[in-house]
Design an enzyme around this catalytic site. Structure first.
Site, PDB file in Angstrom:
ATOM      1  N   ASN A  45       1.956   5.566   3.455  1.00 47.42           N
ATOM      2  CA  ASN A  45       0.850   6.522   3.422  1.00 47.42           C
ATOM      3  C   ASN A  45       0.850   7.367   4.690  1.00 47.42           C
ATOM      4  O   ASN A  45       1.184   6.902   5.780  1.00 47.42           O
ATOM      5  CB  ASN A  45      -0.505   5.843   3.170  1.00 47.42           C
ATOM      6  CG  ASN A  45      -0.875   4.773   4.175  1.00 47.42           C
ATOM      7  OD1 ASN A  45      -0.016   4.135   4.784  1.00 47.42           O
ATOM      8  ND2 ASN A  45      -2.168   4.558   4.351  1.00 47.42           N
ATOM      9  N   VAL A  46       0.514   8.627   4.509  1.00 46.19           N
ATOM     10  CA  VAL A  46       0.483   9.605   5.600  1.00 46.19           C
ATOM     11  C   VAL A  46      -0.859  10.330   5.522  1.00 46.19           C
ATOM     12  O   VAL A  46      -1.076  11.141   4.616  1.00 46.19           O
ATOM     13  CB  VAL A  46       1.659  10.599   5.483  1.00 46.19           C
ATOM     14  CG1 VAL A  46       1.581  11.642   6.598  1.00 46.19           C
ATOM     15  CG2 VAL A  46       2.995   9.862   5.530  1.00 46.19           C
ATOM     16  N   CYS A  56      -0.931   9.096  -0.321  1.00 43.89           N
ATOM     17  CA  CYS A  56      -0.670   7.681  -0.565  1.00 43.89           C
ATOM     18  C   CYS A  56       0.829   7.402  -0.420  1.00 43.89           C
ATOM     19  O   CYS A  56       1.661   8.306  -0.543  1.00 43.89           O
ATOM     20  CB  CYS A  56      -1.102   7.290  -1.979  1.00 43.89           C
ATOM     21  SG  CYS A  56      -2.878   7.052  -2.175  1.00 43.89           S
ATOM     22  N   GLU A  58       2.740   6.114  -2.466  1.00 46.18           N
ATOM     23  CA  GLU A  58       3.447   6.424  -3.709  1.00 46.18           C
ATOM     24  C   GLU A  58       3.872   7.892  -3.767  1.00 46.18           C
ATOM     25  O   GLU A  58       4.838   8.234  -4.461  1.00 46.18           O
ATOM     26  CB  GLU A  58       2.563   6.078  -4.920  1.00 46.18           C
ATOM     27  CG  GLU A  58       2.307   4.590  -5.107  1.00 46.18           C
ATOM     28  CD  GLU A  58       1.126   4.052  -4.297  1.00 46.18           C
ATOM     29  OE1 GLU A  58       0.701   4.724  -3.339  1.00 46.18           O
ATOM     30  OE2 GLU A  58       0.629   2.969  -4.636  1.00 46.18           O
ATOM     31  N   CYS A  89      -3.408   2.556  -6.387  1.00 48.03           N
ATOM     32  CA  CYS A  89      -4.683   3.160  -6.788  1.00 48.03           C
ATOM     33  C   CYS A  89      -4.513   3.861  -8.140  1.00 48.03           C
ATOM     34  O   CYS A  89      -3.393   4.058  -8.626  1.00 48.03           O
ATOM     35  CB  CYS A  89      -5.186   4.123  -5.719  1.00 48.03           C
ATOM     36  SG  CYS A  89      -4.325   5.705  -5.656  1.00 48.03           S
ATOM     37  N   CYS A  92      -2.298   6.897  -8.285  1.00 46.55           N
ATOM     38  CA  CYS A  92      -0.873   6.585  -8.084  1.00 46.55           C
ATOM     39  C   CYS A  92      -0.274   5.860  -9.276  1.00 46.55           C
ATOM     40  O   CYS A  92       0.940   5.940  -9.503  1.00 46.55           O
ATOM     41  CB  CYS A  92      -0.687   5.824  -6.777  1.00 46.55           C
ATOM     42  SG  CYS A  92      -0.963   6.920  -5.374  1.00 46.55           S
TER      43      CYS A  92
HETATM   44  N1  THU Z   1      -3.305   4.021  -0.280  1.00 41.88           N
HETATM   45  C1  THU Z   1      -2.000   4.133  -0.661  1.00 41.88           C
HETATM   46  O1  THU Z   1      -1.159   4.607   0.116  1.00 41.88           O
HETATM   47  N2  THU Z   1      -1.652   3.740  -1.903  1.00 41.88           N
HETATM   48  C2  THU Z   1      -2.508   3.139  -2.773  1.00 41.88           C
HETATM   49  O2  THU Z   1      -2.118   2.887  -3.920  1.00 41.88           O
HETATM   50  C3  THU Z   1      -3.839   2.737  -2.325  1.00 41.88           C
HETATM   51  C4  THU Z   1      -4.346   3.509  -1.153  1.00 41.88           C
HETATM   52  C5  THU Z   1      -3.695   4.503   1.055  1.00 41.88           C
HETATM   53  C6  THU Z   1      -4.479   5.781   1.048  1.00 41.88           C
HETATM   54  C7  THU Z   1      -5.179   5.711   2.390  1.00 41.88           C
HETATM   55  O3  THU Z   1      -4.308   6.262   3.361  1.00 41.88           O
HETATM   56  C8  THU Z   1      -5.342   4.234   2.652  1.00 41.88           C
HETATM   57  O4  THU Z   1      -4.504   3.565   1.722  1.00 41.88           O
HETATM   58  C9  THU Z   1      -6.763   3.730   2.468  1.00 41.88           C
HETATM   59  O5  THU Z   1      -7.268   4.087   1.236  1.00 41.88           O
END
Ligand code: THU
Length: 133
Positions: A45-46, A56, A58, A89, A92
């Protein structure tokens, strides 16, 4: 599909998680997936000072998929900063569905699931086909 090396996939997801940029949520995520041709793609995640446009893990994963030759996702796992498996999520799951091999597997908090189990009755590319209007 029984010979998926989940331990290795999780390892790659953990390595990706170490590269996360999550100064706002402080919740790091790493994702990894096996592709139909045997390669592995991953992402972290960035986040962004404009919170709503954070990416995210993904997002990076599907971008790498396209950038490195496309193909279909066979197996997927994502982890948090404590190296625990988490659920992708909702948005994603849709990203994954777009590129999923039918029957794609995910390691989840409730065991190995198929993409159809985690996104039932998905809206997808077929819904946009001309002859289905
Ligand atoms: N996040 C993801 O990278 N992928 C997911 O499927 C769930 C959430 C990240 C988004 C955000 O940067 C952090 O988790 C908190 O929600």
């Amino acid at each position: 599909m029984t010979d998926i090396d989940w331990d290795h996939l999780r390892l790659v997801a953990n390595e990706a998680m170490e590269r996360a940029y999550a100064p706002y949520s402080r919740y790091r995520v790493g994702a990894a997936a096996l592709v139909s041709d045997g390669r592995i793609v991953s992402g972290c995640n960035v986040e962004n000072a404009s919170y709503g446009v954070g990416l995210c893990a993904e997002c990076g994963l599907v971008s790498e998929l396209s950038m490195t030759g496309g193909g279909r996702l066979v197996a997927f796992v994502c982890v948090n900063g404590d190296r625990e498996t988490i659920m992708p999520c909702g948005r994603c799951r849709q990203l994954l569905f777009e590129f999923a091999l039918p029957g794609m597997l995910l390691e989840t908090v409730s065991g190995i699931r198929t993409i159809d189990e985690v996104l039932p009755d998905a809206f997808g590319p077929r819904d946009l086909e001309e002859n289905r209007r």
